[in-house]
Write a protein that holds these residues in place. Sequence first.
Motif, short mmCIF file in Angstrom:
data_model
loop_
_atom_site.label_atom_id
_atom_site.label_comp_id
_atom_site.label_asym_id
_atom_site.label_seq_id
_atom_site.Cartn_x
_atom_site.Cartn_y
_atom_site.Cartn_z
N UNK A 136 98.42 69.02 72.85
CA UNK A 136 98.32 67.20 73.08
C UNK A 136 98.96 67.04 73.57
N UNK A 137 99.38 65.71 73.80
CA UNK A 137 101.07 65.22 74.73
C UNK A 137 102.19 65.22 74.10
N UNK A 138 103.07 64.91 75.63
CA UNK A 138 104.39 66.14 75.25
C UNK A 138 104.92 66.36 76.33
N UNK A 139 105.64 67.41 76.65
CA UNK A 139 106.58 67.62 77.21
C UNK A 139 106.50 69.51 77.08
N UNK A 140 106.45 70.75 77.58
CA UNK A 140 105.92 71.85 76.87
C UNK A 140 106.39 72.73 78.47
N UNK A 141 107.49 73.70 77.31
CA UNK A 141 107.52 75.12 79.27
C UNK A 141 106.71 76.44 78.08
N UNK A 142 106.05 76.85 79.36
CA UNK A 142 105.40 77.49 79.17
C UNK A 142 105.45 78.87 80.14
N UNK A 143 106.29 79.40 79.08
CA UNK A 143 106.68 81.15 79.16
C UNK A 143 104.69 83.01 79.81
N UNK A 144 105.21 83.00 80.47
CA UNK A 144 104.13 84.20 80.55
C UNK A 144 105.21 85.48 80.99
N UNK A 145 104.92 86.27 79.88
CA UNK A 145 106.23 87.72 80.01
C UNK A 145 104.77 88.75 79.93
N UNK A 175 98.90 96.88 81.76
CA UNK A 175 99.44 96.16 80.35
C UNK A 175 99.12 94.75 80.69
N UNK A 176 99.38 93.38 79.44
CA UNK A 176 98.87 92.24 79.74
C UNK A 176 100.04 91.18 79.69
N UNK A 177 99.97 90.68 79.81
CA UNK A 177 100.21 89.17 79.70
C UNK A 177 100.12 88.02 78.03
N UNK A 178 101.61 88.03 77.74
CA UNK A 178 101.95 87.14 76.33
C UNK A 178 102.07 85.95 76.58
N UNK A 179 101.61 84.50 75.82
CA UNK A 179 101.83 83.44 76.95
C UNK A 179 102.64 82.83 75.65
N UNK A 180 104.39 82.30 76.42
CA UNK A 180 105.02 81.85 75.16
C UNK A 180 104.81 80.12 75.28
N UNK A 204 110.68 96.76 81.15
CA UNK A 204 112.32 96.54 81.63
C UNK A 204 112.50 97.07 83.48
N UNK A 205 112.96 95.75 84.19
CA UNK A 205 113.53 94.61 83.34
C UNK A 205 112.65 93.80 83.24
N UNK A 206 112.97 92.42 82.29
CA UNK A 206 111.86 92.30 81.70
C UNK A 206 111.43 91.20 83.14
N UNK A 207 109.84 91.24 83.28
CA UNK A 207 108.96 90.17 84.25
C UNK A 207 108.16 89.35 83.35
N UNK A 225 99.12 83.50 72.79
CA UNK A 225 97.91 84.50 73.38
C UNK A 225 98.55 84.90 73.75
N UNK A 226 98.34 85.93 74.05
CA UNK A 226 97.96 87.52 74.97
C UNK A 226 96.71 87.91 75.75
N UNK A 227 96.80 87.73 77.07
CA UNK A 227 95.31 87.18 77.67
C UNK A 227 95.63 88.63 78.99
N UNK A 228 94.48 88.94 79.51
CA UNK A 228 94.58 89.17 80.69
C UNK A 228 93.81 89.24 81.97
N UNK A 229 93.48 87.96 81.68
CA UNK A 229 92.61 87.57 82.62
C UNK A 229 93.85 86.40 83.36
#
Lengths: 288, 297
Positions: free
Chosen positions: A98-107, A74-79, A117-120, A86-90
């Motif tokens: 922009x300036x700020x604090x962010x939480x980046x989650x890959x699934x 499959x691929x990786x969803x980026x939150x 299942x289970x969620x990775x 974005x959804x990526x395979x690379x």
Amino acid sequence: MRTAALALAGVLIVLVFGLSMPGVRAAGPTLTIVSPADHVVIGNGTSVAVIFVVSDFNLTPPGTGGPGPSPTEGHVDVYVDGVLTIAVSQETIDLSLASGTYTILLRLVSDNGTALSPDVTSSITVTVTQGPAVGTPRIQISYVEITYPTPGLVLGRDVTISFRVTDFALVPPGRGEPVPNEGHVAVFLDGVYYMSVMAFRPIPFSDLVDGEHTVTVRLVDDAGQALTPDASDSVTFRIQFAAIVDINPYLSITQIVLAGAIFIVLFYRQRGGNLLKILSARFGGKNA
Amino acid sequence: MRPQAPTARQHPEARRRSTMLALVALMSLLGVSLSSSTAVAAAPSLTIVSPANGAVIANGTSVLVDFLVSNFAFVQPGRVGQIGSPNEGHANVFLDTQYIRLLTAVEPFSLPVTSGAHTIRIQLVADNGTLLNPDVSASVGVVATHGPDEGAPRLKILSPTPLEATGHGIYVSYRIENFTLVEPRGQPNAPSEGHVQLLVGTDVVMEVIQYEPVLLVSLPEGDITIGARLVNNDDTVLANPSASATVAIHVVASSSVSLPLVSNGGIALLLAFILVVLILRRRKLAARDANARGGSP
């Protein structure tokens, strides 16, 4: 007895083969964010390059997988802050933030987008700033226009002060939460807030009264709060202005006086002369 | 012994045939051996094709990196059932010391770079991320700038003109070529980028990053020189002589002469003149009357 021995040997063989063959490991897919580190500051407003690696999972571009969901392909969803971005395979993702604090989650997800299942997943928190990622912000008043030939003495009512900052980016306020090494300059004249400066330019002061004045420039964050440690600089100069007397009121009075004098002369010449004649004639008549 | 004669005659032929066969077999073996040894011994290599070492990345653009790899297969790390091979893996990319890319394909890629000198390094690694032995990597140095990549920086003062007479304040206009103005904030120097310093005499009075005219105020009276020069991010002056310019001007004392003042003063003078004329005429008439009355006033 022989059967038990055979069964035991079979189990051992299966166990040995199971351990030795990586293809049948039961660990399942994993996902690890290699870079950047958690809670890192990304400087100079550059894009965030997120690098991840997977294990026991084949990355395929979305929509190119086999029929049906596969737990190992499959691929990786980026939150970003919970929003699917974005959804990526690379393994390298460039995120322009922009300036700020962010939480980046890959699934990891199957080709049809369903979560495993289970969620990775794997996530990090990063802070993006327009300023440098490291360094201690400083501000310094570089030039006061114009304090010569006598230093500290300004022969005029207008003064321009130049400053320079180090390890700090000047940006307009109101862009969100404070981030490191980014903000604007608060200017104080004689201890009173005077103006905000959001770009590298000279600060003009006009119509200053005679006497000593102190200008303080201070780096503040987006919310206007002073940095910790404080980054500020001050300069004191003296205004000595030779006022030019305005003679227009005196000229107006002079005009009135002159006009009155002309009127009197004219009156004396035309009617005043006749009046004198009349008066002299009357006086002469009485005497006669 | 006779029967041995043909045997003796045949023996060299047999030996020759055997030798030929052995030679052919040996050649075949050698060929196979050589071909197989080539496949095993050929070491991976990596070459950065572009940019050239020392290249200037101008106008604040990203740098496009193109590279070539031989004897090495790029594969996705962490595939299902992956078994490592010495000639397969992926590449890691570093900008200075920062890890910024994991490459699984030999394709050009773009890197955003800030102003200053940078080193781009690509390193081949095995599937499990370990370095190859010996290490296979290539690096290139570049210099990034917001300015143009060619042309000497120039600055020319357009206004004031030489020997112009002015008051205590004046707008200084200038034209800049082949140079980009950027906010100095402690970043490294880069070619053809920086800011402008304005000088009165030899004293720097202002630093700006604007192309519009700059107002200089409170200028000292007399003959002075206004200057402008291009400087690097760290305030060092460019060595190029055409990156600075000066102009001599004459600053006159502030005057309160204004239109109301001129008009008021003119009217007052006119009134005074009229008054004097009237008084003189009056005295003349008085003298004439006195003469007409016989000399007594």
